[in-house]
Design a protein around this motif. Structure first.
Motif, PDB file in Angstrom:
ATOM      1  N   LYS A 220       2.209  33.176 -13.596  1.00 37.79           N
ATOM      2  CA  LYS A 220       3.275  33.226 -12.616  1.00 37.79           C
ATOM      3  C   LYS A 220       3.182  34.513 -11.792  1.00 37.79           C
ATOM      4  O   LYS A 220       3.377  34.508 -10.570  1.00 37.79           O
ATOM      5  CB  LYS A 220       4.632  33.150 -13.313  1.00 37.79           C
ATOM      6  N   ALA A 221       2.851  35.601 -12.480  1.00 37.79           N
ATOM      7  CA  ALA A 221       2.688  36.868 -11.768  1.00 37.79           C
ATOM      8  C   ALA A 221       1.574  36.753 -10.733  1.00 37.79           C
ATOM      9  O   ALA A 221       1.722  37.187  -9.579  1.00 37.79           O
ATOM     10  CB  ALA A 221       2.380  37.982 -12.753  1.00 37.79           C
ATOM     11  N   LEU A 222       0.480  36.153 -11.129  1.00 38.87           N
ATOM     12  CA  LEU A 222      -0.640  36.011 -10.202  1.00 38.87           C
ATOM     13  C   LEU A 222      -0.265  35.159  -9.001  1.00 38.87           C
ATOM     14  O   LEU A 222      -0.619  35.472  -7.861  1.00 38.87           O
ATOM     15  CB  LEU A 222      -1.819  35.377 -10.929  1.00 38.87           C
ATOM     16  N   GLN A 223       0.448  34.097  -9.294  1.00 40.68           N
ATOM     17  CA  GLN A 223       0.919  33.212  -8.240  1.00 40.68           C
ATOM     18  C   GLN A 223       1.723  34.012  -7.221  1.00 40.68           C
ATOM     19  O   GLN A 223       1.497  33.919  -6.011  1.00 40.68           O
ATOM     20  CB  GLN A 223       1.807  32.172  -8.902  1.00 40.68           C
ATOM     21  N   GLN A 224       2.654  34.825  -7.730  1.00 44.86           N
ATOM     22  CA  GLN A 224       3.462  35.659  -6.848  1.00 44.86           C
ATOM     23  C   GLN A 224       2.580  36.594  -6.036  1.00 44.86           C
ATOM     24  O   GLN A 224       2.787  36.802  -4.844  1.00 44.86           O
ATOM     25  CB  GLN A 224       4.466  36.480  -7.669  1.00 44.86           C
ATOM     26  N   PHE A 225       1.587  37.134  -6.723  1.00 45.00           N
ATOM     27  CA  PHE A 225       0.709  38.084  -6.036  1.00 45.00           C
ATOM     28  C   PHE A 225       0.015  37.415  -4.858  1.00 45.00           C
ATOM     29  O   PHE A 225      -0.071  37.983  -3.759  1.00 45.00           O
ATOM     30  CB  PHE A 225      -0.322  38.639  -7.014  1.00 45.00           C
ATOM     31  N   ARG A 226      -0.458  36.215  -5.099  1.00 43.82           N
ATOM     32  CA  ARG A 226      -1.207  35.530  -4.046  1.00 43.82           C
ATOM     33  C   ARG A 226      -0.312  35.158  -2.866  1.00 43.82           C
ATOM     34  O   ARG A 226      -0.811  34.925  -1.756  1.00 43.82           O
ATOM     35  CB  ARG A 226      -1.848  34.262  -4.607  1.00 43.82           C
ATOM     36  N   LEU A 227       0.978  35.098  -3.099  1.00 47.59           N
ATOM     37  CA  LEU A 227       1.888  34.743  -2.016  1.00 47.59           C
ATOM     38  C   LEU A 227       2.115  35.913  -1.056  1.00 47.59           C
ATOM     39  O   LEU A 227       2.613  35.732   0.047  1.00 47.59           O
ATOM     40  CB  LEU A 227       3.243  34.311  -2.593  1.00 47.59           C
ATOM     41  N   ARG A 228       1.773  37.105  -1.478  1.00 46.85           N
ATOM     42  CA  ARG A 228       2.038  38.272  -0.643  1.00 46.85           C
ATOM     43  C   ARG A 228       1.136  38.258   0.592  1.00 46.85           C
ATOM     44  O   ARG A 228       0.004  37.780   0.535  1.00 46.85           O
ATOM     45  CB  ARG A 228       1.808  39.572  -1.416  1.00 46.85           C
ATOM     46  N   PRO A 229       1.632  38.804   1.675  1.00 45.98           N
ATOM     47  CA  PRO A 229       0.788  38.857   2.882  1.00 45.98           C
ATOM     48  C   PRO A 229      -0.468  39.680   2.654  1.00 45.98           C
ATOM     49  O   PRO A 229      -0.450  40.683   1.934  1.00 45.98           O
ATOM     50  CB  PRO A 229       1.704  39.520   3.914  1.00 45.98           C
ATOM     51  N   ALA A 230      -1.542  39.232   3.266  1.00 47.78           N
ATOM     52  CA  ALA A 230      -2.840  39.840   2.979  1.00 47.78           C
ATOM     53  C   ALA A 230      -2.926  41.276   3.485  1.00 47.78           C
ATOM     54  O   ALA A 230      -3.676  42.078   2.956  1.00 47.78           O
ATOM     55  CB  ALA A 230      -3.949  39.002   3.606  1.00 47.78           C
ATOM     56  N   GLY A 231      -2.156  41.598   4.496  1.00 49.70           N
ATOM     57  CA  GLY A 231      -2.252  42.935   5.046  1.00 49.70           C
ATOM     58  C   GLY A 231      -1.531  43.992   4.222  1.00 49.70           C
ATOM     59  O   GLY A 231      -1.805  45.184   4.352  1.00 49.70           O
ATOM     60  N   GLU A 232      -0.665  43.552   3.363  1.00 50.59           N
ATOM     61  CA  GLU A 232       0.147  44.477   2.570  1.00 50.59           C
ATOM     62  C   GLU A 232      -0.722  45.326   1.641  1.00 50.59           C
ATOM     63  O   GLU A 232      -1.720  44.838   1.099  1.00 50.59           O
ATOM     64  CB  GLU A 232       1.111  43.634   1.734  1.00 50.59           C
ATOM     65  N   PRO A 233      -0.326  46.586   1.437  1.00 54.05           N
ATOM     66  CA  PRO A 233      -1.085  47.407   0.487  1.00 54.05           C
ATOM     67  C   PRO A 233      -1.083  46.762  -0.902  1.00 54.05           C
ATOM     68  O   PRO A 233      -0.089  46.173  -1.311  1.00 54.05           O
ATOM     69  CB  PRO A 233      -0.323  48.732   0.477  1.00 54.05           C
ATOM     70  N   PHE A 234      -2.186  46.947  -1.565  1.00 54.53           N
ATOM     71  CA  PHE A 234      -2.377  46.278  -2.846  1.00 54.53           C
ATOM     72  C   PHE A 234      -1.261  46.604  -3.841  1.00 54.53           C
ATOM     73  O   PHE A 234      -0.682  45.713  -4.466  1.00 54.53           O
ATOM     74  CB  PHE A 234      -3.728  46.701  -3.428  1.00 54.53           C
ATOM     75  N   LEU A 235      -0.976  47.865  -3.970  1.00 54.65           N
ATOM     76  CA  LEU A 235       0.020  48.256  -4.966  1.00 54.65           C
ATOM     77  C   LEU A 235       1.402  47.716  -4.625  1.00 54.65           C
ATOM     78  O   LEU A 235       2.187  47.391  -5.512  1.00 54.65           O
ATOM     79  CB  LEU A 235       0.073  49.782  -5.092  1.00 54.65           C
ATOM     80  N   GLU A 236       1.662  47.644  -3.347  1.00 54.95           N
ATOM     81  CA  GLU A 236       2.937  47.085  -2.928  1.00 54.95           C
ATOM     82  C   GLU A 236       3.021  45.604  -3.321  1.00 54.95           C
ATOM     83  O   GLU A 236       4.049  45.139  -3.831  1.00 54.95           O
ATOM     84  CB  GLU A 236       3.099  47.264  -1.405  1.00 54.95           C
ATOM     85  N   SER A 237       1.954  44.878  -3.108  1.00 56.55           N
ATOM     86  CA  SER A 237       1.927  43.478  -3.515  1.00 56.55           C
ATOM     87  C   SER A 237       2.125  43.349  -5.013  1.00 56.55           C
ATOM     88  O   SER A 237       2.889  42.496  -5.485  1.00 56.55           O
ATOM     89  CB  SER A 237       0.595  42.839  -3.123  1.00 56.55           C
ATOM     90  N   ALA A 238       1.429  44.195  -5.745  1.00 60.25           N
ATOM     91  CA  ALA A 238       1.532  44.138  -7.197  1.00 60.25           C
ATOM     92  C   ALA A 238       2.965  44.429  -7.630  1.00 60.25           C
ATOM     93  O   ALA A 238       3.522  43.735  -8.489  1.00 60.25           O
ATOM     94  CB  ALA A 238       0.575  45.147  -7.827  1.00 60.25           C
ATOM     95  N   ARG A 239       3.559  45.423  -7.005  1.00 61.40           N
ATOM     96  CA  ARG A 239       4.936  45.773  -7.341  1.00 61.40           C
ATOM     97  C   ARG A 239       5.853  44.580  -7.104  1.00 61.40           C
ATOM     98  O   ARG A 239       6.641  44.186  -7.967  1.00 61.40           O
ATOM     99  CB  ARG A 239       5.383  46.960  -6.493  1.00 61.40           C
ATOM    100  N   ALA A 240       5.718  43.993  -5.935  1.00 60.93           N
ATOM    101  CA  ALA A 240       6.572  42.855  -5.597  1.00 60.93           C
ATOM    102  C   ALA A 240       6.358  41.698  -6.558  1.00 60.93           C
ATOM    103  O   ALA A 240       7.311  41.076  -7.049  1.00 60.93           O
ATOM    104  CB  ALA A 240       6.286  42.413  -4.157  1.00 60.93           C
ATOM    105  N   ALA A 241       5.106  41.421  -6.868  1.00 58.26           N
ATOM    106  CA  ALA A 241       4.814  40.309  -7.763  1.00 58.26           C
ATOM    107  C   ALA A 241       5.408  40.559  -9.144  1.00 58.26           C
ATOM    108  O   ALA A 241       5.989  39.662  -9.762  1.00 58.26           O
ATOM    109  CB  ALA A 241       3.312  40.100  -7.872  1.00 58.26           C
ATOM    110  N   LEU A 242       5.288  41.785  -9.613  1.00 58.93           N
ATOM    111  CA  LEU A 242       5.796  42.094 -10.955  1.00 58.93           C
ATOM    112  C   LEU A 242       7.315  42.024 -10.993  1.00 58.93           C
ATOM    113  O   LEU A 242       7.901  41.535 -11.960  1.00 58.93           O
ATOM    114  CB  LEU A 242       5.319  43.487 -11.385  1.00 58.93           C
TER     115      LEU A 242
END
Lengths: 247, 247
Positions: free
Chosen positions: A89-111
């Motif tokens: 589920k976390a990965l799914q959330q991660f993949r939903l993040r916009p591609a331009g977003e900084p990696f750590l920001e995406s990870a934070r949001a997904a978590l």
DNA sequence: AAAAAAGTTGCCCAGAGTGCAAACATGCAC
DNA sequence: GTGCATGTTTGCACTCTGGGCAACTTTTTT
């Protein structure tokens, strides 16, 4: 009724094909799989880790021992399916993040998306049941590692757009993100004992955010200047990084 | 002669007690343990992972099957002893570092100490044998996790001097350090295939250094900073590639 | 030398995991 | 529907794991 896939003529069959979605075979398999993990979890609750056999699970799930092994290669694998689901589920959330977003920001949001009662509940229970149990936590480790591999893949897809990708950067980052997420979960469980109250979940959310913040700031020591997020990484550049200027 | 502990009257016994160092019991146990891991590794080499039994190991080590289980709880555990030894050495190095030193700097130094033929050789071999083998790599994961726990302990001892310690900081940092070390090893193996030539080891050393650098700089993007990072981390790129110049 | 402590081994047994072939369910074509 | 192809479940037999137990050997202590 644990699992009754081989009983046909039950719910939606007679009149019309309601949808061409999952076929009956797929539904049966999913139901059986679910029945197995449910039974395994129930036995884990009632008997404690290591105090039940595959046969017990199979009986409770209404299938044969042999069939159990068609789905999972061991009791631990069946139980780790819970953790797998959580991390998927976390990965799914991660993949939903916009591609331009900084990696750590995406990870934070997904978590942070995971800090939700329905999602953490199974994990919290597993933690409380298996925290001190090496037999059980082994498979948990595998699940986290699997998640690392997946996130490396996801990150590679995202970062590979145009730039040559640095394997070390990729793997170190992915591994660190997972480690920090895991650390946040560990600390949360340590502090809140897996409670699912709103405050507890809020704590979890904050821990996840904080762990990503630590990672993004290079673990700047909290003691010297707690206020400034302004970097001043204490790792003096002489050793930690090859000189940032040219050669 | 695989293991000959139960044969007495051999080397230093008759005349005088040469030293009160390790007792005969301890020597025997160490020898047997060594014989087991040697035998296991040899079988791994010759038969490939999963193609030999505990009985095979016991026979090759000159002990009974039952005695094997007095030392290790499974074949994987016996083989993972190699990884344990490797990581224990890293921890040992870490503890030798001065207490005032920044954490990441200590980690970097400890890891670099490992890039030595005698030390990495067994690990490199394990990597090549078990890279694609889930059965085997499971125990490896356990070893790395164990190392994380140990380094948390070590870090707690070091950081607890006077300051209240932040569990999250501690665990996230320790986990990330281990993850980065692991990532560096993975990449190294990917690039060099476990070769033990001086250049290969130099590459490994640089990868370990770089991974710690990435961690210390908060994984500042190696590509041109897109937009959002208002906290302009001063340590910019250039940590990515082991600069091919001299050193 | 004798007793005590520690280690090894064989025996036994419950359980894990897997190949195989027969029985059963489902999907598809006619 | 009938019938066949394909996928799934199950029982059976087998090897291997892991560990309790008690007899036996080695090492240490007194």
């Amino acid at each position: 009724m644990p699992a009754t896939p081989p009983s046909s003529a039950d719910a939606p069959s007679a009149s019309h094909p309601p949808a061409d979605g999952p076929s009956r075979r797929e539904l049966n398999k999913a139901a059986t799989r679910q029945a197995i993990t449910d039974a395994a979890l129930a036995l884990l609750r009632s008997n404690g880790p290591g105090n039940f056999t595959v046969e017990d699970i199979a009986d409770a799930a209404g299938i044969s021992r042999r069939t159990f092994f068609n789905y999972f290669s061991s009791t631990e694998a069946a139980i780790a399916a819970v953790t797998f689901g959580f991390l998927d589920k976390a990965l799914q959330q991660f993949r939903l993040r916009p591609a331009g977003e900084p990696f750590l920001e995406s990870a934070r949001a997904a978590l942070v998306e995971l800090a939700d009662p329905m999602t953490v509940a199974p994990l919290a229970e597993l933690y409380s049941l298996g925290q001190a149990n090496p037999q059980l936590s082994r498979s948990e480790l595998e699940a986290w590692d699997h998640c690392t591999v997946e996130i490396i893949t996801a990150a590679r897809e995202r970062l590979s757009e145009g730039a040559e990708l640095d394997e070390l950067y990729l793997r170190a980052l992915a591994g660190s993100v997972i480690s920090c997420g895991k650390a946040a979960m560990d600390v949360w469980f340590l502090q809140c004992g897996g409670s699912l109250t709103p405050e507890s979940l809020s704590t979890l959310r904050q821990l996840l955010i904080d762990s990503m913040g630590l990672l993004g700031s290079g673990f700047a020591r909290p003691d010297p200047a707690p206020t400034t997020t302004q970097a001043t990484t204490p790792a003096d550049a002489s050793t930690a990084t090859p000189s940032p200027d040219r050669h």
